[in-house]
Write an enzyme that holds these catalytic residues in place. Structure first.
Site, PDB file in Angstrom:
ATOM      1  CG  HIS A  75      -0.290  -0.002   2.544  1.00 60.82           C
ATOM      2  ND1 HIS A  75       0.242   1.128   3.116  1.00 60.82           N
ATOM      3  CD2 HIS A  75      -0.073  -1.004   3.442  1.00 60.82           C
ATOM      4  CE1 HIS A  75       0.747   0.846   4.308  1.00 60.82           C
ATOM      5  NE2 HIS A  75       0.575  -0.456   4.524  1.00 60.82           N
ATOM      6  CB  CYS A  78       1.412  -3.743   5.301  1.00 59.16           C
ATOM      7  SG  CYS A  78      -0.125  -4.535   5.846  1.00 59.16           S
TER       8      CYS A  78
END
Length: 198
Positions: free
Chosen positions: A158, A174
């Site tokens: 992301h 992440c």
């Protein structure tokens, strides 16, 4: 603590917060038009050169269309052609919050909503239940959701509203990219693309 101390303490805190905000704003120099929010462009001179977007030779075994993530080097490679890859700088998970293996892109989202996982909320009970998509959302402008065996791994590739974190172990597991980089990757990969994390 007397009233005078409280007042001067509050002024000092506001001054520090103001300096921090000004320091962060100097990272931004332009925008990519997008809907419903524009995507901020950063001043690349503030980012170590190795973490800039670069076209590089690639002699590995992964087929074209694969995303290869090297956590130790802090690079994400998109294999664009035989012998060539686009390399992006990334931020990775902090110690104890990293994962390795294979997954696929199960879905993609523009200006995604962030829902902290149960583990995140246990570590930090002050986290909100949910943050809607937008410039203040920690997932940034785009997110690629990683699935394994048909199930969401809860890991993402992301964007970020903290570009200064690129090159560091800074996330809850992440993979963070600059918003402008994940914007490009989002437009290139398709659902089902293979992701290898080493």
């Amino acid at each position: 603590m007397n009233r005078r101390s409280m007042i001067f303490g509050g002024i000092s805190f506001l001054a520090l917060a103001g300096r921090a905000e000004a320091s962060q704003q100097r990272w931004y120099i332009g925008r990519i038009p997008d809907n419903p929010f524009d995507i901020p462009l950063i001043d690349k001179s503030l980012l170590p050169r190795q973490f800039h977007r670069q076209s590089v030779p690639y002699w590995g075994n992964e087929p074209v269309g694969t995303i290869l993530i090297n956590k130790r080097e802090r690079f994400l490679y998109y294999i664009e052609a035989p012998g060539r890859a686009i390399r992006f700088g990334i931020a990775v998970g902090r110690d104890g919050q990293r994962w390795s293996g294979e997954a696929i892109i199960g879905r993609r989202a523009r200006w995604p909503t962030w829902t902290p996982t149960a583990n995140m909320r246990r570590r930090n009970p002050n986290l909100p239940q949910q943050v809607p998509g937008g410039p203040q959302n920690p997932l940034g402008a785009r997110a690629l959701y990683l699935y394994r065996d048909g199930r969401d791994t809860l890991y993402r590739i992301h964007g970020t509203n903290e570009p200064w974190s690129i090159g560091n172990a800074a996330s809850s597991g992440c993979i963070r990219m600059l918003n402008e980089h994940v914007f490009e990757l989002f437009g290139t990969v398709r659902n089902g693309a293979r992701v290898v994390v080493v």
